[in-house]
Design a protein around this motif. Structure first.
Motif, PDB file in Angstrom:
ATOM      1  N   LYS A   1      28.440  38.818  39.481  1.00  0.00           N
ATOM      2  CA  LYS A   1      28.938  39.254  40.786  1.00  0.00           C
ATOM      3  C   LYS A   1      30.254  40.000  40.628  1.00  0.00           C
ATOM      4  O   LYS A   1      30.472  41.036  41.250  1.00  0.00           O
ATOM      5  CB  LYS A   1      29.129  38.049  41.703  1.00  0.00           C
ATOM      6  N   GLN A   2      31.087  39.435  39.750  1.00  0.00           N
ATOM      7  CA  GLN A   2      32.378  40.093  39.519  1.00  0.00           C
ATOM      8  C   GLN A   2      32.179  41.503  38.977  1.00  0.00           C
ATOM      9  O   GLN A   2      32.817  42.454  39.412  1.00  0.00           O
ATOM     10  CB  GLN A   2      33.205  39.283  38.528  1.00  0.00           C
ATOM     11  N   MET A   3      31.257  41.606  38.053  1.00  0.00           N
ATOM     12  CA  MET A   3      31.007  42.920  37.473  1.00  0.00           C
ATOM     13  C   MET A   3      30.490  43.885  38.539  1.00  0.00           C
ATOM     14  O   MET A   3      30.852  45.057  38.578  1.00  0.00           O
ATOM     15  CB  MET A   3      29.983  42.810  36.340  1.00  0.00           C
ATOM     16  N   LEU A   4      29.618  43.378  39.414  1.00  0.00           N
ATOM     17  CA  LEU A   4      29.066  44.248  40.452  1.00  0.00           C
ATOM     18  C   LEU A   4      30.134  44.664  41.449  1.00  0.00           C
ATOM     19  O   LEU A   4      30.072  45.746  42.025  1.00  0.00           O
ATOM     20  CB  LEU A   4      27.932  43.523  41.185  1.00  0.00           C
ATOM     21  N   ASP A   5      31.108  43.755  41.647  1.00  0.00           N
ATOM     22  CA  ASP A   5      32.144  44.056  42.631  1.00  0.00           C
ATOM     23  C   ASP A   5      33.214  45.007  42.090  1.00  0.00           C
ATOM     24  O   ASP A   5      33.961  45.604  42.854  1.00  0.00           O
ATOM     25  CB  ASP A   5      32.834  42.754  43.090  1.00  0.00           C
ATOM     26  N   SER A   6      33.254  45.123  40.770  1.00  0.00           N
ATOM     27  CA  SER A   6      34.309  45.968  40.202  1.00  0.00           C
ATOM     28  C   SER A   6      34.071  47.417  40.594  1.00  0.00           C
ATOM     29  O   SER A   6      33.006  47.796  41.061  1.00  0.00           O
ATOM     30  CB  SER A   6      34.307  45.833  38.681  1.00  0.00           C
ATOM     31  N   ASN A   7      35.062  48.223  40.417  1.00  0.00           N
ATOM     32  CA  ASN A   7      34.881  49.616  40.831  1.00  0.00           C
ATOM     33  C   ASN A   7      34.579  50.524  39.648  1.00  0.00           C
ATOM     34  O   ASN A   7      34.639  51.727  39.749  1.00  0.00           O
ATOM     35  CB  ASN A   7      36.085  50.109  41.625  1.00  0.00           C
TER      36      ASN A   7
ATOM     37  N   LYS B   1      29.269  47.982  36.505  1.00  0.00           N
ATOM     38  CA  LYS B   1      28.180  47.796  37.459  1.00  0.00           C
ATOM     39  C   LYS B   1      26.838  48.032  36.777  1.00  0.00           C
ATOM     40  O   LYS B   1      25.893  47.255  36.943  1.00  0.00           O
ATOM     41  CB  LYS B   1      28.336  48.798  38.616  1.00  0.00           C
ATOM     42  N   LEU B   2      26.801  49.124  36.021  1.00  0.00           N
ATOM     43  CA  LEU B   2      25.551  49.460  35.327  1.00  0.00           C
ATOM     44  C   LEU B   2      25.147  48.342  34.379  1.00  0.00           C
ATOM     45  O   LEU B   2      23.987  47.921  34.327  1.00  0.00           O
ATOM     46  CB  LEU B   2      25.750  50.773  34.565  1.00  0.00           C
TER      47      LEU B   2
END
Lengths: 417, 1069
Positions: free
Chosen positions: B40-46, B51-52
Motif C-alpha cells: 500500500k505504501q508503495m502504491l501511495d508513493s508518488n 507503483k509499477l
C-alpha cells in the motif's frame, strides 16, 4: 468463448491462471487431473474434457498444460488453435516456453494474455502487433527503461492493427537489407519389414527471415510449383495471385515467419534417402540378437548427416550388449530406449551395430519386434526437388541480399521390423 | 529486473516470513498485514517506479490465484496514473476484482468516462474494454451509452472493441437485448474487415436467431471473408453455414433430375489448379442460388489458411451446404491438418471419421495418411483405426488388412484390442473378406495376451451373430482349441459360443461339455460358470443327449467352493423348470399338471415308423394319439410301438447320438469313478424303482423306504468323494431333493442312459406297478405316505410353487398340499429360493389397435414366468391377431428405444400371420426396476409401429420362497428408510384372508410366506432386475378397519408404488 486459462506444470501445479470473464475456481482443474490419472501418459489425455458445467480444452506443449475453460458451444479447434498460438507467441517473445520462463516474465505474460483475448474472443494474435504493444523483454531495454522511466507498453495503437497488413509494422529500417528463405522438407514414412515403403509423405515449410526496410512487395516464383499437393499460406500471401499464376506475391512480415507450408501426399513417389538392413530376433531362452546396418540410398550425391536411430525395446529387455562400427549407442534401462547416434554416413564404410540383447529370465520372448525411429538430415536439397526460381522486390528501391537454403529431414520416419 | 524474482516470492527479501507459515501462529496475520501495508505504501508513493513495482507484485498474486482483494482501495486510486504500464496493470487488477468490490469499483468509472473522450484511440479502446469488463450491474446504463458512442467512433479499433463489449453487457443484463440488437445491426453494416468479425461474434452471442439482420450484409460478408482476421473467419463461416441452411434450397435435392440443364452460372475463376473436376461440377445442375455459390466460392481459398480452425470451418461449410460432388475438395486440406499438433489431429480425425461414414470416396485417396504410427498416442490411434475401417472397401481391404496385421503385434494392448474390433467391423461390412478375417481372428485366439484373446472371441462372436449362415467350421475349430488354450478367459468365451450356437454343432457341443465335465474341478471359476451355462443351454436345446451330463455338472457345481458357482448352478437348475419339460407328459393328465410322474402314468407312445396293420382295427377301437408328444424319442416306439414298457426295454436299439453319448458317459464314469464301480449299479437300480414306481404294493413299501435310507447314506458319501456322475445324480434326486422337474427329468433320462444293468427284479416291479395302475384305490394312500419323505426333500431345493402353477382348487387339493401348507416344511434358515408365480394374469393389455394398424392387433400379457434369456428380464407375451383380410408377413422387433439400463430381448420373428389367426411371441424386458415404458418398433409387413410397454410395479417382481424366519430376518435388515407402511381399510368386516391373499397375488408377483400368526400375512419376492428383496406384510386387525400394510424394499420407488397398489386393491374387496 474462452472463460479462463490455467497453466499447469508437469507435476500438477496450477502456477498461473487468467480469467477473462467471471472467476472460475481453480478446482475445475481437478477434472483435468482425473483425466490425467486415467490416461497412460500425458499424450493420451483427451483434448476435450466434459465436466458438468464446463468444457476443458487442453494442449500439451513443452511439458506444460494449457487448459482453457469454456462454458458454451465453441468450435474446439478455435480454442486449441488459439492456445497453440499463445504458446507460439510466448516462444516468440522469450525464446522458449517453460515454467521458469513464464514465471520469470509473468508480467509480460499477463499483459500478453490480456491483449490477446478480450472477453474470451481473440483480439490481437499477430506477433508483430503484439510486439509493438508490449515490447519483448531484453536486458538493454530493461536498463534503458529504468534510467529513462519509459515503459514496455506502447501508448499508441500499432499501425498494423488498422492497416490491411496487420503482420507488418510501419517505419521499419535496416542498414543491411536481406531476405532469407529456408525450404525445409520432412519425410514421414513407414517402411515395412522387407524394406518396402508402406507410405511416404513430405511435409514442407518455407520459413523466411526478412529484414527489409519500408514496405516491400515481394514475388517468389518456383521452378516446379506443380509439386504441391496441398499448401497453406501465411495470411500475407495473395491467394488469388497464387491461384491464377502460381506466384507467391506478398508483403512480408518483418522478421521471422512461416511463409507457407505444403504437403506432398502419399500418391506421389517419394525417394527415401536411407535404407536400413535389420535383423532383430528374440529366442525363447537367452535373449535375442540384433544386427542393424544403415546405408544411403537415392541421395543425389548429397551426404546423409545427423543420423540417429531410436529403438524402443519391449518391456522385458534388460540390457543390450552391442558393438558399433561408428558413432555411439546408449540404452536407457528405465525407458527401454536404445539410441544409436551415428552422425554422418560414409557410403564406402556403412555403419553397423550388432550384438546381444539380454531379456528378463523367465519372461516369454516379445511377440513383435520393436520399430526403429530414424532421424537424418540431408542438406542443400529438398527431397521433392522443389526449387525457388527467383525473388523480385517491388515498391522499394534498394537491392537486398537474398538467400535460399534447402534441407531435408526425417519427420515421423519409422521402420517396422 | 527486481520484478522478475517476485513471482516466486512476493515479498521483498527483507520480509522473510513466508506465506507457508502456519496460519495458526499469530505471525502469519502480522506479516500478511505488514506485507499488504508495504504494498500500500508503495502504491501511495508518488514515484512511478515504486507503483509499477507494487503493481507487478500484485499481478503476480493474481496470476497465481492468490487473493489480493484486500488491496482494492489502494490499487483503484492508481487508475488515474499517467504511467501507461501502471495503468494497464491496474486495469487488469480491476477487471479481476471489480465484481467482488462493486462499490469501490464505481470510484474508477469517472476516469474511464474521461478516457473514452481521449484523442488517442488506444486509450479510448482500452477504457471501453475495461469499463465493459467490470461486471457491476449499476453501470449498465453507462456501458450502454459508451457502446453506442463507440460504434460510431472514427477508429475501427474502437468499433471492434465496442463489438466485443456487446456480449459483455448482454451477459450482465439480458434486458438490454433489444437495444443491443440495434447496435449490432449498425456494426454488421460496417465495411472494415477489422470490425465485421467481432460484429458477427456479437451477433452470434446475443441474437443468433435474428437471421434477418444478415440479409443486407450477406454479400459483403462473403466478399470480405478472405481479408477478415482468422478468428473472425471461423465465426463468420459458422454463422453463414447456418444462414445458408435457412435461406437456400438443398443443392443435392433433385440433382439427378436436372442433370442435363444448362449451367446457370458460369464460374471461370477456377483457372488451372487441376480443378478439372471442379469445372465439371460447375457444369452440373445449376439451379443453385447465386448467393449460395458466392459463399462457397469465397470460402474455398480459406482451405489454405494456416489456421486449422478456419480450415475445419470451411470443411464443415462444404459438408453442410455444398453440392455433394464438391465436398471432396476439402479432403485434401483436412488431411494436411493431420500433420499438426496432437490436439488438432484428434479433433480433425474425429471430424473425418464422421464425414467418412457417409462419404467413403472422399478420403479414399488419402488412405495411407491414416496409417497408424506406433508413436501416436492411443486415442489418435483408435481414431485412425475408425477412419480406416470406415474407408474400407472391397478394393482396398487387402491393404487395410495387411496394415491391421502389423498393428496386432503392437505393444499397446488397448490399441491391439481396438484393431481386432476394427477387423471385425471390416469383416462384417465387406462380405468378401469375412472368411479371411474370421480365420485370422481364430488364429489370434492362441495369442498369449489375454486381452487379445478375449477381444478376438468377442469379435468372432459378434461376427457369427450377424451372420445368417452358420460358420460351423469355425465353431468347430474353436471347439478344438479348447484342448490347447489354457487362458481361462478364452476357454470361457469359447464355451459361451458353443452354447450359443449349439444347434449348429449338435454333436460337438455335447462332446465339449463332456470334456469339460471331466476337468470341471480343475477349471478356473470363470470357466466353471461358462460350463454351467453351456450345460444349461444344451439341456434346453438337446435334453435327450445331455441330461445326464448336465446333472453331473450341476452336482459338481453344487459342491464347489465358490459361492458364485453354487448360486449359478441353483439358478440354472431353476431355469430348466419350464413348461418345456412338461412335453414329456401327455396333456390333460395329472402327471402333466403336477409335472411329475404320477403313479401309474403311462408314457404316450410315439408314432410308429411303419403303420401297423390296419386290419387289426376291424374289431378294436383305435388308440388315440396326442400329437403334442412329438419329442418323445423315436426309437422307443420303434422297437415296440404298442407297448408302453418299451421305454425300459429299448436299450437294444438306441439312436446313434445317444449311443455316442452313453459311451462318453461311461467313459467319464470310468475315468472319474474308478473307486466305486459296483455300488454304482445298485444305487441306480434302487432309484429307478423309487422314481418310477412310486407306489408299490403295501408290502413293498417298507422295503423301499429302507432302500431310500440306504441310498441316502450312499448318496451323501459318494457325492462327497465325487465318485461318479450317476451317484451324483442320485444324490440330487434323493437327499438333496431335486426340483420336481429335474427329478422327473432324471427319471426320463434313464431311458437314454439305461445300460444293461436292468435286473429281473426291476422288471417284476414294473409289471407290478403296471398292474397296480388301474386299481387306483391305493394311490391316495401311497401318495400321501410318500409325501412325508419326498415332499420334505423336494421342497428344500425346488421352487415350491412350480408344481402348481395352474392349480385348480379341485385338483390341487388332491395331491399337492395347498400353498399355505407347503412352507412349514421348510427348515428355518433355509436359503431363499426363487419360486414361480402363484397367479398368472390372463387380462391382456392392448398395445396396437387393429384399426390404426390396418388389421394387426397386438396385445400383451405378463406371464410371470422367468425369461430364458436373462433372469433379469420380465417375460411379456405378445399376441398378434390378424383381423384383416390379408396375410401379414414378417413380424419382428425393429429399433428399440429404451431408457438407459433397460434391455429387451426380442421374440422370434413371425414369418406369416394368416388372416384371423392369432400367434404369440414372448418378449423379455429388463425394466431395470423402473416403471418407465419400454418403447420399441414393431415391424410388420413392412410397416413400423411404435409400441410401448409399461409394467405395473407388481410385474417387476419375482416371487421368492422363504421361511418365516428368513422373512423376519430380512425384514429387520430392511428397516428404517427402506420400510414403508400404510393403513388399509377393508370395507367388509372380517374379510376372508384368502381373498386378500388372492388380491395381492393378482397385483404383485409375490409368494406368500407361511406365517405363524393368523393375523399377519407375509409375502416375499424380489425385483426382477436388481434382485432386491421385496417383503410385504399385511397386519389384519379384528375389525378389518385398521389393518396395515408394510412394504420393505431398498428400492423406495418400488415399495411406495407397491404400497399404493396394495392399498387400493385391498380397498376394493
Amino acid at each position: 468463448m474462452i472463460h479462463s486459462l490455467f497453466i499447469i506444470n508437469s507435476s500438477g501445479d496450477v502456477f498461473m491462471e487468467k480469467h477473462w470473464k467471471s472467476v472460475i475456481p481453480r478446482s475445475i482443474c481437478d477434472y483435468f487431473f482425473d483425466a490425467q490419472r486415467k490416461a497412460n501418459n500425458n499424450e493420451d489425455i483427451p483434448p476435450v474434457i466434459t465436466t458438468p458445467h464446463h468444457y476443458l480444452l487442453s494442449i500439451l506443449r513443452s511439458n506444460l498444460f494449457f487448459v482453457a475453460v469454456c462454458m458454451t458451444e465453441v468450435p474446439p479447434l478455435f480454442v486449441i488453435e488459439f492456445l497453440h498460438r499463445v504458446v507460439d507467441t510466448f516462444e516468440d517473445y522469450f525464446g522458449e516456453c517453460t515454467e521458469s520462463i513464464i514465471k520469470e516474465h509473468y508480467v509480460v505474460v499477463y499483459e500478453l494474455l490480456d491483449e490477446m483475448l478480450d472477453n474470451g474472443f481473440p483480439l490481437a494474435t499477430e506477433s508483430n502487433i503484439l510486439k509493438e504493444l508490449i515490447k519483448p523483454p531484453n536486458i538493454l531495454r530493461t536498463i534503458a527503461n529504468t534510467v529513462t522511466g519509459k515503459s514496455n507498453v506502447s501508448a499508441t495503437l500499432p499501425t498494423g492493427q488498422l492497416s490491411n497488413v496487420p503482420w507488418r509494422r510501419s517505419g521499419v529500417k535496416y542498414t543491411n537489407n536481406e531476405a532469407y528463405f529456408d525450404v525445409t522438407e520432412e519425410v514421414d514414412a513407414i517402411i515395412d519389414k522387407a524394406g518396402g515403403t508402406v507410405t511416404a509423405e513430405i511435409q514442407g515449410y518455407i520459413d523466411c527471415c526478412v529484414k527489409l526496410s519500408g514496405m516491400p512487395d515481394l514475388t517468389l516464383t518456383f521452378m516446379n510449383s506443380r509439386l504441391f499437393d496441398d499448401i497453406s499460406f501465411h495470411p500475407c500471401v495473395r491467394l488469388k495471385r497464387w491461384e491464377s499464376e502460381r506466384v507467391l506475391s506478398f508483403i512480408p512480415p518483418d522478421g521471422n515467419s512461416r511463409l507457407l507450408s505444403y504437403h506432398i501426399g502419399p500418391q506421389s513417389v517419394v525417394a527415401i534417402p536411407v535404407y536400413i538392413r535389420h535383423n532383430i530376433s528374440f529366442r525363447d531362452v537367452g535373449g535375442g540378437r540384433l544386427d542393424i546396418t544403415v546405408g544411403p540410398k537415392q541421395t543425389m550425391g548429397r551426404v546423409v548427416e545427423g543420423v540417429v536411430l531410436e529403438i524402443p525395446m519391449p518391456k522385458c529387455v534388460l540390457n543390450c550388449n552391442l558393438t558399433v562400427t561408428q558413432g555411439k549407442y546408449t540404452f536407457d534401462p528405465v525407458s527401454k530406449l536404445l539410441n544409436w547416434n551415428i552422425g554422418r554416413i560414409d557410403p564406402t564404410k556403412l555403419p553397423n551395430m550388432r550384438g546381444n540383447i539380454s531379456v528378463q529370465s523367465g519372461s516369454p520372448p516379445p511377440e513383435s519386434n520393436p520399430i526403429i525411429n530414424v532421424q537424418f538430415v540431408v542438406t542443400q536439397r529438398a527431397l521433392s526437388g522443389l526449387k525457388v526460381n527467383r525473388l523480385d522486390i517491388y515498391g522499394e528501391k534498394y537491392n537486398p541480399f537474398k538467400g535460399v537454403k534447402y534441407v531435408t529431414k526425417a519427420g515421423r520416419f519409422q521402420v517396422r521390423t | 529486473m527486481a520484478a522478475t524474482g517476485s513471482y516466486n516470492n512476493e515479498r521483498p527479501p527483507s520480509v522473510d516470513a513466508d506465506y507457508s507459515a502456519d496460519p495458526a501462529s499469530g505471525s502469519f496475520f502480522s506479516t500478511e498485514y505488514k506485507k499488504h501495508e508495504d504494498l500500500k505504501q508503495m502504491l501511495d508513493s508518488n514515484k512511478d517506479g515504486l507503483k509499477l513495482e507494487a503493481m507487478k507484485r500484485i499481478i503476480g498474486m493474481v496470476a497465481k490465484g492468490r487473493d489480493a482483494s484486500e488491496l482494492f482501495p489502494a490499487v483503484v486510486k492508481n487508475v488515474v496514473s499517467a504511467n501507461l504500464e501502471v495503468k494497464k496493470l491496474v486495469y487488469v487488477y480491476l477487471v479481476r476484482y471489480a465484481e467482488e468490490q462493486q462499490d469501490l469499483a464505481l470510484l474508477s468509472i469517472s476516469t474511464f468516462q474521461r478516457a473514452l473522450k481521449d484523442p488517442n484511440q488506444l486509450i479510448r479502446a482500452c477504457a471501453l474494454r475495461v469499463l465493459s469488463s467490470i461486471r457491476v450491474p449499476v453501470i449498465v446504463p453507462i456501458m450502454m451509452l459508451s457502446i453506442k458512442d463507440a460504434v460510431s467512433d472514427m477508429s475501427p479499433y474502437v468499433r471492434k472493441t465496442a463489438a466485443h463489449a456487446i456480449p459483455k453487457l448482454y451477459n450482465l443484463d439480458p434486458e438490454q437485448k433489444e437495444e443491443l440488437i440495434q447496435v449490432i445491426e449498425k456494426l454488421l453494416s460496417d465495411e472494415t474487415t477489422l470490425v465485421v468479425g467481432s460484429a458477427v461474434m456479437a451477433f452470434e452471442e446475443v441474437c443468433p436467431e435474428r437471421i434477418d439482420l444478415i440479409h443486407k450484409n450477406y454479400r459483403k460478408l462473403c466478399n470480405l471473408l478472405v481479408d477478415v482476421e482468422e478468428w473472425g473467419q471461423v465465426i463468420i463461416i459458422n454463422m453463414l453455414t447456418r444462414y445458408a441452411r435457412t435461406q437456400f434450397v438443398d443443392p443435392n435435392a433433385g440433382i439427378e433430375v436436372e442433370d442435363k440443364e444448362q449451367p446457370f452460372y458460369e464460374d471461370e475463376d477456377e483457372e488451372e489448379d487441376g480443378e478439372a473436376e471442379a469445372e465439371k461440377l460447375q457444369q452440373r445442375p445449376k439451379m443453385m442460388d447465386h448467393d449460395h455459390r458466392l459463399l462457397l466460392r469465397n470460402a474455398k481459398p480459406l482451405l489454405q489458411s494456416r489456421n486449422a480452425a478456419v480450415v475445419l470451418a470451411v470443411a464443415q461449410l462444404y459438408q453442410h451446404i455444398a453440392p455433394r460432388p464438391e465436398v471432396s475438395l476439402v479432403a485434401r486440406a483436412l488431411v494436411r491438418l493431420l500433420r499438426s499438433h496432437r490436439e488438432v489431429q484428434a479433433v480433425v480425425l474425429t471430424n473425418i471419421a464422421s464425414m467418412s461414414t457417409r462419404r467413403k470416396d472422399m478420403f479414399e485417396p488419402y488412405l495411407k495418411s491414416f496409417f497408424v504410427r506406433s508413436s501416436d498416442p492411443t486415442h489418435i490411434k483408435s481414431l485412425k483405426l475408425e477412419v480406416l475401417t470406415n474407408l474400407a472397401t472391397d478394393t482396398n481391404i487387402a491393404v487395410i488388412l495387411r496394415e491391421f496385421q502389423t498393428y496386432i503385434g503392437s505393444s499397446d494392448k488397448e490399441f491391439v484390442a481396438a484393431t481386432i474390433q476394427a477387423i471385425g467391423r471390416c469383416a462384417s461390412n465387406i462380405r468378401e473378406v469375412t472368411d479371411t478375417c474370421l480365420s485370422g481372428l481364430v488364429t489370434l485366439l492362441s495369442n498369449r495376451d489375454e486381452s487379445v484373446v478375449g477381444e478376438s472371441v468377442v469379435v468372432i462372436r459378434k461376427l457369427l451373430q450377424s451372420e445368417t449362415v452358420g460358420h460351423k467350421d469355425i465353431i468347430r475349430h474353436m471347439a478344438r482349441l479348447v484342448d490347447k488354450i489354457k487362458i481361462p478367459m478364452a476357454r470361457a468365451s469359447i464355451l459361451w459360443l458353443l452354447g450359443e450356437y449349439c444347434d449348429k454343432v449338435p454333436k460337438i457341443a455335447p462332446d465339449v461339455l463332456r470334456k469339460m465335465a471331466k476337468t470341471f474341478t480343475a477349471e478356473d471359476d470363470i470357466v466353471k460358470l461358462q460350463i454351467l451355462t453351456l450345460a444349461t443351454k444344451l439341456y434346453l436345446t438337446n435334453p435327450k443327449q445331455t441330461r445326464l451330463l448336465c446333472q453331473y455338472v450341476y452336482n459338481l457345481a453344487k459342491y464347489d467352493t465358490n459361492y458364485d458357482i453354487r448360486d449359478r448352478a441353483r439358478l440354472t437348475r431353476a431355469l430348466q423348470s419350464s413348461f418345456k419339460d412338461r412335453d414329456q407328459f401327455q396333456l390333460s393328465t395329472l402327471s402333466h399338471l403336477i409335472n411329475a410322474r404320477a403313479t401309474g402314468y403311462q408314457d404316450l407312445p410315439d408314432f410308429p415308423i411303419e403303420a401297423a396293420d390296419p386290419n387289426v382295427r376291424c374289431v378294436e377301437v383305435p388308440a388315440i394319439f396326442a400329437p403334442e408328444n412329438h419329442h418323445r424319442p423315436a426309437y422307443q416306439s420303434r422297437s415296440k410301438p404298442k407297448k408302453p414298457e418299451s421305454f425300459y426295454s429299448d436299450e437294444s436299439s438306441p439312436g446313434d447320438e445317444s449311443d455316442e453319448e452313453s459311451e462318453s458317459d461311461s467313459e467319464s464314469d470310468s475315468s472319474d469313478s474308478s473307486s466305486s464301480g459296483s455300488s454304482d449299479e445298485d444305487d441306480e437300480d434302487e432309484s429307478d424303482s423309487d422314481d418310477e414306481e412310486d407306489d408299490d404294493d403295501e408290502d413293498e413299501e417298507e422295503e423301499e423306504q429302507q432302500q431310500a435310507k440306504g441310498r441316502k447314506k450312499g448318496g451323501s458319501t459318494s457325492v462327497k468323494k465325487h465318485t461318479g456322475k450317476r451317484e451324483a445324480t442320485r444324490a440330487s434326486g434323493t437327499e438333496d431333493s431335486d426340483t420336481s422337474s429335474t427329478s422327473s427329468s432324471d427319471s426320463s433320462s434313464e431311458d437314454d442312459s439305461e445300460s444293461s444293468s436292468n435286473t429281473s427284479e426291476e422288471e417284476t416291479t414294473k409289471k407290478k406297478s403296471k398292474a397296480e395302475a388301474p386299481k387306483g384305490g391305493n394311490r391316495q394312500v401311497g401318495g400321501s405316505k410318500r409325501s412325508n419323505l419326498d415332499l420334505l426333500l423336494d421342497l428344500e431345493d425346488s421352487p415350491p410353487a412350480m408344481d402348481t402353477p395352474l392349480l385348480t382348487p379341485s385338483l390341487g387339493g388332491l395331491l399337492t398340499p395347498s400353498p399355505s401348507s407347503q412352507p412349514p416344511s421348510l427348515p428355518p434358515g433355509a436359503s431363499i429360493q426363487p419360486a414361480s408365480a402363484k397367479f398368472i394374469p390372463v387380462a391382456k393389455q392392448e398395445l396396437l389397435n387393429r384399426i390404426s394398424s390396418g388389421g394387426l392387433a397386438v396385445a400383451c400379457r405378463f406371464t410371470r414366468s422367468p425369461h430364458l434369456y436373462s433372469p433379469r428380464m420380465t417375460s411379456v407375451e405378445l399376441s398378434f391377431t390378424n383381423s384383416g383380410a390379408e396375410e401379414i408377413k414378417d413380424i419382428s422387433v425393429g429399433a428399440k428405444k429404451l431408457a438407459p439400463g433397460m434391455a429387451l430381448h426380442e421374440f422370434a420373428g413371425i414369418t406369416v400371420l394368416a388372416p384371423g389367426a392369432t400367434l404369440c411371441g414372448t418378449l423379455g424386458i429388463d425394466f431395470n426396476d423402473t416403471t418407465q415404458p419400454a418403447a420399441f418398433d414393431l415391424v410388420a409387413g413392412g410397416r413400423t409401429f411404435n409400441l410401448s410397454i409399461t409394467a405395473p410395479v407388481g410385474e417387476l417382481l419375482m416371487p421368492l420362497a422363504m421361511s418365516e424366519a428368513d422373512f423376519n430376518l430380512n425384514q429387520i435388515k430392511l428397516r428404517g428408510m427402506n420400510e414403508l407402511s400404510g393403513p388399509v381399510s377393508v370395507s367388509t368386516n372380517q374379510p376372508a384372508t384368502t381373498t386378500i391373499v388372492d388380491k395381492i397375488y393378482e397385483i404383485a408377483n409375490l409368494l406368500q410366506v407361511q406365517s405363524s400368526s393368523s393375523t399377519s400375512l407375509k409375502f416375499g419376492g424380489q425385483t426382477a432386475s436388481g434382485k432386491a428383496l421385496v417383503l410385504v406384510s399385511v397386519l389384519l386387525s379384528e375389525s378389518g378397519q385398521e389393518s396395515s400394510v408394510t412394504v420393505n424394499c431398498e428400492k423406495l420407488v418400488i415399495s411406495s408404488m407397491l404400497l399404493k397398489e396394495i392399498q387400493s386393491a385391498v380397498k376394493k374387496i
